[in-house]
Design an enzyme around this catalytic site. Structure first.
Site, PDB file in Angstrom:
ATOM      1  N   GLY A 248       0.762  -1.241   0.000  1.00  0.00           N
ATOM      2  CA  GLY A 248       0.000   0.000   0.000  1.00  0.00           C
ATOM      3  C   GLY A 248       0.790   1.287   0.000  1.00  0.00           C
ATOM      4  O   GLY A 248       0.198   2.370  -0.051  1.00  0.00           O
ATOM      5  N   GLU A 290       4.170  -6.201   1.664  1.00  0.00           N
ATOM      6  CA  GLU A 290       3.846  -6.626   0.296  1.00  0.00           C
ATOM      7  C   GLU A 290       3.748  -5.450  -0.659  1.00  0.00           C
ATOM      8  O   GLU A 290       2.670  -5.154  -1.192  1.00  0.00           O
ATOM      9  CB  GLU A 290       2.510  -7.377   0.307  1.00  0.00           C
ATOM     10  CG  GLU A 290       2.524  -8.605   1.178  1.00  0.00           C
ATOM     11  CD  GLU A 290       1.147  -9.200   1.368  1.00  0.00           C
ATOM     12  OE1 GLU A 290       1.062 -10.416   1.598  1.00  0.00           O
ATOM     13  OE2 GLU A 290       0.148  -8.453   1.292  1.00  0.00           O
ATOM     14  N   PRO A 291       4.838  -4.750  -0.891  1.00  0.00           N
ATOM     15  CA  PRO A 291       4.759  -3.603  -1.807  1.00  0.00           C
ATOM     16  C   PRO A 291       4.566  -4.049  -3.257  1.00  0.00           C
ATOM     17  O   PRO A 291       5.349  -4.841  -3.774  1.00  0.00           O
ATOM     18  CB  PRO A 291       6.122  -2.926  -1.614  1.00  0.00           C
ATOM     19  CG  PRO A 291       7.036  -4.025  -1.183  1.00  0.00           C
ATOM     20  CD  PRO A 291       6.203  -4.989  -0.398  1.00  0.00           C
ATOM     21  N   GLY A 292       3.542  -3.563  -3.870  1.00  0.00           N
ATOM     22  CA  GLY A 292       3.312  -3.866  -5.287  1.00  0.00           C
ATOM     23  C   GLY A 292       3.602  -2.632  -6.114  1.00  0.00           C
ATOM     24  O   GLY A 292       4.658  -2.479  -6.733  1.00  0.00           O
ATOM     25  N   ARG A 330      -7.331   2.740 -15.328  1.00  0.00           N
ATOM     26  CA  ARG A 330      -7.356   3.313 -13.985  1.00  0.00           C
ATOM     27  C   ARG A 330      -8.087   4.654 -13.898  1.00  0.00           C
ATOM     28  O   ARG A 330      -8.657   4.983 -12.869  1.00  0.00           O
ATOM     29  CB  ARG A 330      -5.931   3.424 -13.420  1.00  0.00           C
ATOM     30  CG  ARG A 330      -5.263   2.050 -13.266  1.00  0.00           C
ATOM     31  CD  ARG A 330      -3.985   2.083 -12.454  1.00  0.00           C
ATOM     32  NE  ARG A 330      -4.231   2.349 -11.060  1.00  0.00           N
ATOM     33  CZ  ARG A 330      -4.049   3.503 -10.460  1.00  0.00           C
ATOM     34  NH1 ARG A 330      -3.562   4.532 -11.148  1.00  0.00           N
ATOM     35  NH2 ARG A 330      -4.320   3.661  -9.192  1.00  0.00           N
ATOM     36  N   TYR A 334     -11.074   4.484 -11.412  1.00  0.00           N
ATOM     37  CA  TYR A 334     -10.860   5.171 -10.128  1.00  0.00           C
ATOM     38  C   TYR A 334     -10.691   6.685 -10.259  1.00  0.00           C
ATOM     39  O   TYR A 334     -10.474   7.361  -9.252  1.00  0.00           O
ATOM     40  CB  TYR A 334      -9.574   4.666  -9.441  1.00  0.00           C
ATOM     41  CG  TYR A 334      -9.318   3.187  -9.508  1.00  0.00           C
ATOM     42  CD1 TYR A 334     -10.173   2.272  -8.898  1.00  0.00           C
ATOM     43  CD2 TYR A 334      -8.202   2.690 -10.174  1.00  0.00           C
ATOM     44  CE1 TYR A 334      -9.918   0.912  -8.949  1.00  0.00           C
ATOM     45  CE2 TYR A 334      -7.935   1.332 -10.224  1.00  0.00           C
ATOM     46  CZ  TYR A 334      -8.799   0.448  -9.615  1.00  0.00           C
ATOM     47  OH  TYR A 334      -8.541  -0.890  -9.675  1.00  0.00           O
ATOM     48  N   CYS A 361     -14.936   2.241 -28.172  1.00  0.00           N
ATOM     49  CA  CYS A 361     -16.242   2.787 -28.503  1.00  0.00           C
ATOM     50  C   CYS A 361     -17.041   2.944 -27.219  1.00  0.00           C
ATOM     51  O   CYS A 361     -17.956   2.182 -26.942  1.00  0.00           O
ATOM     52  CB  CYS A 361     -16.921   1.837 -29.492  1.00  0.00           C
ATOM     53  SG  CYS A 361     -18.316   2.598 -30.261  1.00  0.00           S
ATOM     54  N   GLU A 362     -16.612   3.883 -26.398  1.00  0.00           N
ATOM     55  CA  GLU A 362     -17.205   4.075 -25.074  1.00  0.00           C
ATOM     56  C   GLU A 362     -16.782   5.446 -24.560  1.00  0.00           C
ATOM     57  O   GLU A 362     -15.578   5.714 -24.442  1.00  0.00           O
ATOM     58  CB  GLU A 362     -16.668   2.946 -24.165  1.00  0.00           C
ATOM     59  CG  GLU A 362     -17.068   3.089 -22.742  1.00  0.00           C
ATOM     60  CD  GLU A 362     -17.205   1.750 -22.024  1.00  0.00           C
ATOM     61  OE1 GLU A 362     -17.325   0.696 -22.687  1.00  0.00           O
ATOM     62  OE2 GLU A 362     -17.211   1.778 -20.788  1.00  0.00           O
ATOM     63  N   TYR A 390      -0.419  -1.839 -12.239  1.00  0.00           N
ATOM     64  CA  TYR A 390      -1.858  -1.943 -12.499  1.00  0.00           C
ATOM     65  C   TYR A 390      -2.278  -1.354 -13.845  1.00  0.00           C
ATOM     66  O   TYR A 390      -3.375  -0.819 -13.979  1.00  0.00           O
ATOM     67  CB  TYR A 390      -2.660  -1.297 -11.356  1.00  0.00           C
ATOM     68  CG  TYR A 390      -2.340  -1.899 -10.006  1.00  0.00           C
ATOM     69  CD1 TYR A 390      -2.662  -3.220  -9.724  1.00  0.00           C
ATOM     70  CD2 TYR A 390      -1.679  -1.170  -9.015  1.00  0.00           C
ATOM     71  CE1 TYR A 390      -2.346  -3.795  -8.488  1.00  0.00           C
ATOM     72  CE2 TYR A 390      -1.363  -1.727  -7.787  1.00  0.00           C
ATOM     73  CZ  TYR A 390      -1.704  -3.035  -7.532  1.00  0.00           C
ATOM     74  OH  TYR A 390      -1.390  -3.595  -6.324  1.00  0.00           O
TER      75      TYR A 390
HETATM   76  N1  LLP Z   1      -1.144  -7.063  -0.486  1.00  0.00           N
HETATM   77  C1  LLP Z   1      -2.471  -7.239  -0.585  1.00  0.00           C
HETATM   78  C2  LLP Z   1      -3.106  -8.241   0.246  1.00  0.00           C
HETATM   79  C3  LLP Z   1      -3.214  -6.470  -1.481  1.00  0.00           C
HETATM   80  O1  LLP Z   1      -4.527  -6.647  -1.555  1.00  0.00           O
HETATM   81  C4  LLP Z   1      -2.558  -5.529  -2.299  1.00  0.00           C
HETATM   82  C5  LLP Z   1      -3.303  -4.744  -3.270  1.00  0.00           C
HETATM   83  C6  LLP Z   1      -1.173  -5.388  -2.158  1.00  0.00           C
HETATM   84  C7  LLP Z   1      -0.493  -6.158  -1.242  1.00  0.00           C
HETATM   85  C8  LLP Z   1      -0.369  -4.409  -2.985  1.00  0.00           C
HETATM   86  O2  LLP Z   1      -0.726  -3.108  -2.739  1.00  0.00           O
HETATM   87  P1  LLP Z   1       0.137  -1.906  -3.400  1.00  0.00           P
HETATM   88  O3  LLP Z   1       1.456  -1.876  -2.702  1.00  0.00           O
HETATM   89  O4  LLP Z   1       0.273  -2.213  -4.835  1.00  0.00           O
HETATM   90  O5  LLP Z   1      -0.699  -0.705  -3.164  1.00  0.00           O
HETATM   91  N2  LLP Z   1      -6.031  -2.018  -9.104  1.00  0.00           N
HETATM   92  C9  LLP Z   1      -5.891  -1.017  -8.062  1.00  0.00           C
HETATM   93  C10 LLP Z   1      -5.087  -1.526  -6.911  1.00  0.00           C
HETATM   94  C11 LLP Z   1      -5.708  -2.708  -6.217  1.00  0.00           C
HETATM   95  C12 LLP Z   1      -4.817  -3.208  -5.133  1.00  0.00           C
HETATM   96  C13 LLP Z   1      -5.365  -4.429  -4.513  1.00  0.00           C
HETATM   97  N3  LLP Z   1      -4.523  -4.986  -3.515  1.00  0.00           N
HETATM   98  C14 LLP Z   1      -5.250   0.224  -8.677  1.00  0.00           C
HETATM   99  O6  LLP Z   1      -4.987   0.243  -9.871  1.00  0.00           O
HETATM  100  O7  LLP Z   1      -5.043   1.198  -7.985  1.00  0.00           O
END
Ligand code: LLP
Length: 432
Positions: A248, A290-292, A330, A334, A361-362, A390
């Site tokens: 997050g 869990e950094p994504g 996105r 969002y 087409c939207e 994402y």
């Molecule tokens: N761990 C868990 C359990 C999660 O549900 C998520 C994201 C992460 C880690 C990674 O979070 P991050 O570090 O990437 O913020 N599609 C949306 C984001 C959905 C995220 C869902 N879970 C967007 O484009 O903003």
């Protein structure tokens, strides 16, 4: 520039990771996703180093691979010694194909089927993060059938609202993920799991949401979780040896977003956790995160070719590009803001106010509204920054528009990592 892997060269062209974006578009076509490999490695090293430095040798960041998933990314994070979180058998398969050491992987998701669970075990996944009684029953039964003891974390909801976009906030009690602490349900769930013969309960997981810029929500979540670990020790005599605080950490998409010093943020959170562990008399658990997004977002950039430029008299201008919600949904989903520029006119003033439309087409297929860019014309290149997370992973082929290729840039050299989706790909699964 928004990030230091972006610059402008003598030709007035935008450069990314040291390469001329106009050259890249000529070579690979558009829409095109560019990935800065050195930047990803740098981010991963920051996370791996800071976690160990501040939380101890066993602490680890897991790359939340939903942010950007293709074989190449698992290879990069594996080489840098980062573990991963995967959320589906498809991500698991991709990681396995990339040769990722799955002993270090964590299988997430709020609804794993029995087939998913068996598949994960067959591939030797290290940990499941269970999301409910049904999963605990299935994991226990399937592990028993396979003659193994499966390591598990339980996903709990700490009841925190980090005040980001509601759709990406996941730590509240009213949420499809996890079992709530404050209703008393978590304790029963833990006690139930501890009765299972084929499960080794390793600890707890929580995730509060995405795009969190302050350390405060993480500290608040840690407070609740550590206090709860202390409570469970007393109530059930069980010590959680792992505490996974989820992902997050926020990312700078536009000038008004703050810079985040990941190392410093982790230091602050670690001090808070150590203090709370002392206060509650709890042995510090192994901390995972869990950094994504923050691992990959600013390592990515998308290039489009401008098509129509339409000005509605006395109202507004629409600039249409050859991608859109199919490669980046996105804004549509969002309202997420991005920074953009005309890559082949990068040194001209950004004084043209417009709305950027995709080619679907939207009417809702937009990438931005009322932003300022250099005045574009047909066949100019529009660059959208910070698209590493994402975008590709959420891309679709709606309207039968092919997903873009991914080109990885490393030390000034480019290589095709994912080829463009073709018309043939789109009909491949369709039977006559
Ligand atoms: N761990 C868990 C359990 C999660 O549900 C998520 C994201 C992460 C880690 C990674 O979070 P991050 O570090 O990437 O913020 N599609 C949306 C984001 C959905 C995220 C869902 N879970 C967007 O484009 O903003």
């Amino acid at each position: 520039m928004l990030h230091d892997n972006l610059s402008i060269n003598q030709l007035g062209h935008l450069t990314f990771a040291g390469v001329d974006t106009v050259d890249m578009a000529k070579k690979y076509g558009t829409p095109l996703m560019l990935i800065d490999e050195n930047r990803i490695r740098q981010r991963v090293r920051t996370y791996v180093g800071a976690m160990k430095k501040y939380f101890g040798e066993d602490a680890a960041p897991l790359y939340a691979s939903k942010a950007l998933c293709f074989k190449g990314i698992y290879k990069i994070v594996a080489e840098e010694g980062m573990s991963v979180d995967i959320v589906s058998p498809g991500e698991l398969y991709t990681a396995a194909q990339a040769g990722f050491p799955l002993k270090k992987a964590y299988f997430h998701g709020n609804n794993k089927t029995d087939e998913d669970i068996a598949y994960g075990m067959d591939l030797g996944i290290g940990y499941f993060i269970s999301d409910g009684y049904e999963e605990i029953d299935s994991i226990d039964r399937i592990a028993g059938e396979k003659g193994i003891k499966q390591r598990v974390l339980l996903r709990l909801t700490p009841g925190i609202d980090p005040h980001t976009n509601a759709k990406i906030s996941t730590g509240k009690v009213d949420c499809k993920f996890g079992t709530p602490i404050e209703t008393g349900q978590a304790e029963k769930y833990i006690a139930y799991t501890l009765t299972k013969q084929n499960i080794e309960l390793m600890g707890f997981h929580c995730h509060i949401g995405s795009q969190v810029f302050d350390t405060e929500p993480f500290c608040d979540a840690a407070d609740i979780m550590i206090k709860y670990i202390a409570h469970i020790e007393k109530a059930l005599g069980y010590h959680a040896s792992i505490l996974n605080l989820g992902g997050g950490i926020g990312v700078r998409y536009v000038e008004s977003d703050p810079y985040i010093d990941i190392d410093e943020n982790l230091r602050l959170v670690s001090e808070h956790i150590k203090m709370r562990c002392e206060e509650f008399g709890v042995k510090m658990p192994t901390i995972l995160m869990e950094p994504g997004r923050s691992t990959v977002a600013d390592s990515g950039m998308t290039l489009y070719t401008v098509g129509t430029v339409k000005s509605i008299n006395d109202y507004k201008s629409y600039v249409s590009v050859d991608g859109g919600m199919t490669d980046n949904p996105r804004y549509t989903l969002y309202g997420s803001k991005y920074t953009m520029m005309v890559a082949n006119k990068a040194n001209q003033p950004a004084d043209f106010k417009c709305t950027i439309g995709g080619r679907c087409c939207e009417s809702g297929d937009l990438l931005a509204e009322d932003i300022y860019i250099q005045k574009p014309q047909r066949n100019d290149l529009l660059a959208v920054f910070v698209t590493g997370a994402y975008n590709y992973s959420m891309a679709s082929n709606y309207n039968r528009i092919g997903r873009p290729p991914i080109v990885i840039i490393k030390d000034g050299a480019d290589r095709l990592a994912v080829r463009r989706e073709t018309f043939e790909d789109m009909v491949l699964r369709e039977l006559d």
